[in-house]
Enzyme design. Structure first.
Site, PDB file in Angstrom:
ATOM      1  N   GLY A 193       0.823  -1.025  -0.053  1.00 14.22           N
ATOM      2  CA  GLY A 193       0.025  -0.098  -0.014  1.00 14.22           C
ATOM      3  C   GLY A 193       1.082   1.298   0.063  1.00 14.22           C
ATOM      4  O   GLY A 193       2.009   1.215  -0.156  1.00 14.22           O
ATOM      5  N   GLY A 205       4.066   0.985   2.404  1.00 18.48           N
ATOM      6  CA  GLY A 205       5.144  -0.043   2.087  1.00 18.48           C
ATOM      7  C   GLY A 205       5.774   0.414   0.719  1.00 18.48           C
ATOM      8  O   GLY A 205       7.199   0.296   0.541  1.00 18.48           O
ATOM      9  N   ARG A 234     -14.947  12.363  12.929  1.00 16.09           N
ATOM     10  CA  ARG A 234     -15.746  11.137  12.894  1.00 16.09           C
ATOM     11  C   ARG A 234     -16.569  10.509  14.143  1.00 16.09           C
ATOM     12  O   ARG A 234     -17.557  10.222  14.087  1.00 16.09           O
ATOM     13  CB  ARG A 234     -15.018  10.263  12.126  1.00 16.09           C
ATOM     14  CG  ARG A 234     -14.590  10.734  10.852  1.00 16.09           C
ATOM     15  CD  ARG A 234     -13.543   9.763  10.214  1.00 16.09           C
ATOM     16  NE  ARG A 234     -13.176  10.183   8.769  1.00 16.09           N
ATOM     17  CZ  ARG A 234     -12.326   9.898   7.975  1.00 16.09           C
ATOM     18  NH1 ARG A 234     -11.737   8.792   8.375  1.00 16.09           N
ATOM     19  NH2 ARG A 234     -12.370  10.218   6.823  1.00 16.09           N
ATOM     20  N   HIS A 292     -14.205   1.480  10.219  1.00 10.05           N
ATOM     21  CA  HIS A 292     -13.505   1.912   9.109  1.00 10.05           C
ATOM     22  C   HIS A 292     -11.821   1.751   9.245  1.00 10.05           C
ATOM     23  O   HIS A 292     -11.264   1.707   8.288  1.00 10.05           O
ATOM     24  CB  HIS A 292     -14.055   3.383   9.021  1.00 10.05           C
ATOM     25  CG  HIS A 292     -13.547   4.151   7.917  1.00 10.05           C
ATOM     26  ND1 HIS A 292     -13.237   3.863   6.514  1.00 10.05           N
ATOM     27  CD2 HIS A 292     -12.596   5.280   8.012  1.00 10.05           C
ATOM     28  CE1 HIS A 292     -12.704   4.759   5.912  1.00 10.05           C
ATOM     29  NE2 HIS A 292     -12.322   5.400   6.533  1.00 10.05           N
ATOM     30  N   LEU A 339      -3.794   8.793   4.843  1.00  9.09           N
ATOM     31  CA  LEU A 339      -2.852   8.731   3.678  1.00  9.09           C
ATOM     32  C   LEU A 339      -1.376   9.417   4.036  1.00  9.09           C
ATOM     33  O   LEU A 339      -0.441   9.012   3.699  1.00  9.09           O
ATOM     34  CB  LEU A 339      -3.629   9.290   2.370  1.00  9.09           C
ATOM     35  CG  LEU A 339      -4.758   8.756   2.138  1.00  9.09           C
ATOM     36  CD1 LEU A 339      -5.305   9.359   0.639  1.00  9.09           C
ATOM     37  CD2 LEU A 339      -4.472   7.139   1.871  1.00  9.09           C
TER      38      LEU A 339
HETATM   39  C1  LIG Z   1     -12.969   3.266   1.474  1.00  7.25           C
HETATM   40  C2  LIG Z   1     -11.825   4.109   2.357  1.00  7.25           C
HETATM   41  C3  LIG Z   1     -11.356   5.262   1.986  1.00  7.25           C
HETATM   42  C4  LIG Z   1     -10.602   5.958   2.461  1.00  7.25           C
HETATM   43  N1  LIG Z   1     -10.244   7.194   2.300  1.00  7.25           N
HETATM   44  C5  LIG Z   1      -9.131   7.781   2.949  1.00  7.25           C
HETATM   45  C6  LIG Z   1      -8.871   9.298   2.677  1.00  7.25           C
HETATM   46  O1  LIG Z   1      -9.346   9.715   1.635  1.00  7.25           O
HETATM   47  N2  LIG Z   1      -7.855   9.675   3.184  1.00  7.25           N
HETATM   48  C7  LIG Z   1      -7.320   9.099   3.861  1.00  7.25           C
HETATM   49  O2  LIG Z   1      -6.083   9.610   4.750  1.00  7.25           O
HETATM   50  N3  LIG Z   1      -7.439   7.836   4.333  1.00  7.25           N
HETATM   51  C8  LIG Z   1      -8.466   6.996   3.724  1.00  7.25           C
HETATM   52  N4  LIG Z   1      -8.551   5.875   4.091  1.00  7.25           N
HETATM   53  C9  LIG Z   1      -7.800   4.866   4.904  1.00  7.25           C
HETATM   54  C10 LIG Z   1      -6.642   4.613   4.046  1.00  7.25           C
HETATM   55  O3  LIG Z   1      -7.147   4.498   3.046  1.00  7.25           O
HETATM   56  C11 LIG Z   1      -5.844   3.535   5.007  1.00  7.25           C
HETATM   57  O4  LIG Z   1      -5.666   3.836   6.341  1.00  7.25           O
HETATM   58  C12 LIG Z   1      -4.294   3.325   4.270  1.00  7.25           C
HETATM   59  O5  LIG Z   1      -4.574   3.395   2.683  1.00  7.25           O
HETATM   60  C13 LIG Z   1      -3.808   2.310   4.345  1.00  7.25           C
HETATM   61  O6  LIG Z   1      -2.547   2.039   3.799  1.00  7.25           O
HETATM   62  P1  LIG Z   1      -1.330   0.800   4.461  1.00  7.25           P
HETATM   63  O7  LIG Z   1      -0.067   1.331   3.189  1.00  7.25           O
HETATM   64  O8  LIG Z   1      -1.255   0.850   5.660  1.00  7.25           O
HETATM   65  O9  LIG Z   1      -2.077  -0.454   3.870  1.00  7.25           O
HETATM   66  P2  LIG Z   1      -3.024  -1.001   2.855  1.00  7.25           P
HETATM   67  O10 LIG Z   1      -3.047  -0.024   1.540  1.00  7.25           O
HETATM   68  O11 LIG Z   1      -4.206  -1.405   3.255  1.00  7.25           O
HETATM   69  O12 LIG Z   1      -1.976  -1.906   2.190  1.00  7.25           O
HETATM   70  C14 LIG Z   1      -1.793  -3.227   2.883  1.00  7.25           C
HETATM   71  C15 LIG Z   1      -1.005  -4.073   2.033  1.00  7.25           C
HETATM   72  O13 LIG Z   1      -0.335  -5.236   2.850  1.00  7.25           O
HETATM   73  C16 LIG Z   1      -0.500  -6.335   2.231  1.00  7.25           C
HETATM   74  N5  LIG Z   1      -0.636  -7.564   3.266  1.00  7.25           N
HETATM   75  C17 LIG Z   1      -1.659  -7.542   4.437  1.00  7.25           C
HETATM   76  N6  LIG Z   1      -1.216  -8.556   4.912  1.00  7.25           N
HETATM   77  C18 LIG Z   1      -0.137  -9.264   4.546  1.00  7.25           C
HETATM   78  C19 LIG Z   1       0.455 -10.427   4.526  1.00  7.25           C
HETATM   79  N7  LIG Z   1       0.100 -11.492   5.642  1.00  7.25           N
HETATM   80  N8  LIG Z   1       1.375 -10.728   3.749  1.00  7.25           N
HETATM   81  C20 LIG Z   1       1.786 -10.262   2.644  1.00  7.25           C
HETATM   82  N9  LIG Z   1       1.023  -8.918   2.312  1.00  7.25           N
HETATM   83  C21 LIG Z   1       0.165  -8.513   3.133  1.00  7.25           C
HETATM   84  C22 LIG Z   1      -1.585  -6.174   1.237  1.00  7.25           C
HETATM   85  O14 LIG Z   1      -1.505  -7.093   0.168  1.00  7.25           O
HETATM   86  C23 LIG Z   1      -1.328  -4.837   0.774  1.00  7.25           C
HETATM   87  O15 LIG Z   1      -0.371  -4.640  -0.142  1.00  7.25           O
HETATM   88  C24 LIG Z   1      -9.741   5.249   3.552  1.00  7.25           C
HETATM   89  C25 LIG Z   1     -10.086   4.162   3.887  1.00  7.25           C
HETATM   90  C26 LIG Z   1     -11.137   3.356   3.329  1.00  7.25           C
HETATM   91  C27 LIG Z   1     -11.499   1.942   3.681  1.00  7.25           C
END
Ligand SMILES: Cc1cc2nc3c(=O)[nH]c(=O)nc-3n(C[C@H](O)[C@H](O)[C@H](O)COP(=O)(O)OP(=O)(O)OC[C@H]3O[C@@H](n4cnc5c(N)ncnc54)[C@H](O)[C@@H]3O)c2cc1C
Length: 600
Positions: free
Chosen positions: A10, A13, A295, A362, A416
């Site tokens: 994500g 990462g 929220r 959420h 984000l």
């Molecule tokens: C519908 C929605 C809308 C949103 N809108 C906003 C917004 O407008 N602004 C904002 O700031 N936030 C927003 N958020 C929150 C935000 O999107 C997330 O908190 C953020 O994108 C999380 O990013 P991340 O990189 O931590 O993880 P993610 O983007 O969730 O990525 C997780 C990664 O980990 C990998 N993974 C997980 N477990 C494993 C495993 N065991 N082995 C290997 N890979 C694994 C997955 O494949 C993925 O690649 C929103 C959330 C939702 C649900």
């Protein structure tokens, strides 16, 4: 040159991967889904930065205060400050990468309002911000992949970390999703960026892949969790049987209004109810922030109107989120993506008819506990190996799976930001760890025994043939968490929920693997994930039970006030081998003294 492992593709990462590649290191990047499909792609509304382009006298300092206050004074303050000061440069970085941010008619970056602030501070790309940001980082990672710096392992699930005799993290154990082959990988440090644990609630706005399984797995290996009880319920989602689809805060940011009919059980359609007979309860109670209260506040008020007072639409479980008074061309330009989602799933055009919404699980403010090193001026020492480090040496956590930036409630569009920022911060930290802290090479036997442990566990799961269906058990867990560990928390129900989770753990032993295939066997991996979700659910519930106060998203009517003397502390959860044990840790509040959190 060092070799690092990143779990998760994500925003968090990918950002960490880019920073490490730029610094000349090799990265093995693991993701269950192709990185471009990571949950970050779903983010809609925007990303915060006090760029102050609208001449409102906004500043990173005010952003820092809003974030700390928004989190109800539970966040460690120096990391929040460092993040908010870094935010403008993050926006300019994405702009340089070519992200198609929405612009004003003069061609400047446009900013919208989001909850918990009075400033236009949220940069956005229509209603598909996450997608634009993720794709921009994905392109950069592909460049490094082509140069041989990054090796992607898409379609692999991380199962655990490999620890040496001292407990330090030396690599990763992962399963290949299609062949189910288990393999270990050595790394100088492992960075978890595995996202949130929404599937613990099953019905949430999260993607299916967000089980929090690897977070729970490393918790069971000794990593601490911070504030696991802090779960965000978003005020506006489309109710649905499969999942709950978010209606982004950007809808309120662009002027959306929340209301219910003033007359209980009013059977008229929304267009037949005149303005004078609509109850705009947020605007009435919070005249300054109106519909853009944070929220947790909005969710509680909707819940109160709909559930406690029974004022929901047609007596049901929904309120209106109304955009119909806004200019249609502007709506299409700024919110097109989410309006299409609503139309597609309900068959109604939200430009013409108010949307029906209800709060939904959420986000998790809690997650893996991580450290930081602050300087005397309240900013961080960017070179410190402590930044984003879990308590397991060599294991780091970033993005939604860490607990660091949002305290008891996250402000919209700050996630984000924290994902990208923590991805930037972790890179010098792991490099510094490798140079200054890490000792020698680990014996090959630790890799061998971890691989064997997982081969045995997965073949054991494959042989399970009891009378419980794992997917039905997951549904029961989801119901329990939504009903008892959500917006309103009562100790009696939390105690019962804990007993129920123990019962689920016993019933888990009786599940049937359903599928006997030696490859492409989803139930096998899912049953393991389910166990890990049960453990994490226990930490969330126990944390909620122990915190006898109301703070941010954690609301207990029996303890309606914040109790700073007792609970302005991080909940630390530790796995004893068979149960969750809690303690509390003081936090650094030297930058801002806590004040009452008011938005009226
Ligand atoms: C519908 C929605 C809308 C949103 N809108 C906003 C917004 O407008 N602004 C904002 O700031 N936030 C927003 N958020 C929150 C935000 O999107 C997330 O908190 C953020 O994108 C999380 O990013 P991340 O990189 O931590 O993880 P993610 O983007 O969730 O990525 C997780 C990664 O980990 C990998 N993974 C997980 N477990 C494993 C495993 N065991 N082995 C290997 N890979 C694994 C997955 O494949 C993925 O690649 C929103 C959330 C939702 C649900």
């Amino acid at each position: 040159m060092s070799k690092f492992i990143v779990v998760g593709g994500g925003l968090a990462g990918l950002m960490a991967t880019i920073k490490l590649a730029e610094a000349g290191h090799d990265i093995q990047l693991f993701s269950i889904v192709p990185v471009k499909r990571s949950h970050s792609v779903c983010a809609q509304g925007g990303i915060n930065a006090a760029v102050n382009i609208k001449g409102e006298d906004d500043s990173p300092e005010i952003h820092t205060f809003d974030t700390i206050k928004g989190g109800d004074f539970l966040a460690e303050q120096p990391p929040v400050k460092e993040m908010c000061y870094a935010a403008p440069s993050i926006i300019y970085m994405f702009d340089r990468m070519g992200v198609a941010f929405s612009r004003t008619s003069e061609g400047n970056l446009d900013f919208r309002r989001f909850g918990g602030t009075l400033y236009h501070r949220t940069a956005f790309a229509g209603a598909t911000t996450g997608q634009q940001l993720l794709y921009a980082l994905d392109e950069q990672v592909r460049r490094w992949e082509a140069e041989g710096r990054v090796k992607k392992f898409e379609g692999w699930e991380a199962l655990s970390v490999v620890q040496d005799e001292s407990g330090a993290c030396r690599g990763l154990c992962a399963a290949h999703l299609s062949s189910l082959r288990v393999q270990t990988f050595a790394g100088d440090a492992v960075i978890l960026a595995s996202g949130g644990p929404g599937q613990i609630y099953r019905q949430s706005t999260h993607s299916m892949v967000n089980t929090g399984s690897i977070m729970s797995s490393v918790f069971q290996q000794g990593a601490l969790l911070g504030n696991p009880e802090m779960i965000q319920i978003h005020p506006t989602a489309i109710p649905g049987n499969d999942k709950l689809r978010l209606m982004s805060e950007s809808a309120r940011g662009e002027g959306g209004r929340i209301w219910v009919p003033k007359t209980k059980g009013d059977k008229r359609g929304p267009k037949e109810i005149p303005e004078s007979e609509r109850w705009y309860f947020l605007e009435e109670k919070y005249p300054r922030f109106k519909n853009l209260v944070p929220r947790d506040v909005a969710s509680r008020e909707i819940f109160h109107a709909v559930v406690d007072l029974g004022m929901g639409i047609n007596g049901g479980m929904a309120a209106y989120l109304d955009l119909t008074h806004l200019d249609k061309a502007t709506l299409n330009r700024k919110l097109g993506g989410i309006l299409e989602i609503y139309e597609k799933f309900t068959g109604e055009d939200p430009r013409e008819v108010p949307m029906k919404i209800f709060p939904a699980m959420h986000y998790s403010m809690g997650g893996l506990w991580v450290d930081y090193e602050a300087k005397a001026d309240g900013f961080l020492n960017r070179q410190s190996p402590r930044n984003q480090a879990t308590n397991i040496p060599g294991l780091y956590a970033i993005g939604e799976c860490d607990y660091q930036y949002h305290g008891a409630n996250r402000l919209g569009a700050n996630s984000l930001l924290s994902c990208v920022f923590s991805g930037q911060l972790v890179a010098p930290a792991v490099v510094s760890y490798t140079k200054n802290v890490k000792s020698g090479e680990a014996a090959g036997s630790v890799f061998e025994s971890e691989r064997k442990r997982w081969e045995d566990r997965l073949s054991g799961i494959g042989a399970m043939n009891g009378n419980e269906n794992p997917y039905a058990l997951h549904r029961e867990l989801g119901h329990l968490m939504v009903n008892d560990v959500s917006i309103v928390r009562e100790n009696g129900r939390l105690t019962k929920a804990l007993a129920k989770i123990s019962e689920f753990k016993e019933r888990w032993k009786q599940v049937s693997c359903v599928d006997e295939n030696p490859w492409y066997n989803h139930p096998k991996l899912f049953i393991n994930q389910l166990y890990n979700m049960l453990v994490a659910a226990e930490a969330i519930t126990l944390g909620a039970l122990q915190r006898d106060e109301s703070r941010g998203a954690h609301y207990k009517p029996a303890f309606p006030n914040r109790d700073d003397s007792k609970y302005m502390r991080t909940t630390l959860a530790k796995w004893t081998g068979s149960a969750v044990e809690l303690s509390f840790k003081d936090i650094d509040t030297s930058l801002y003294k806590p004040v009452a959190r008011k938005y009226d």
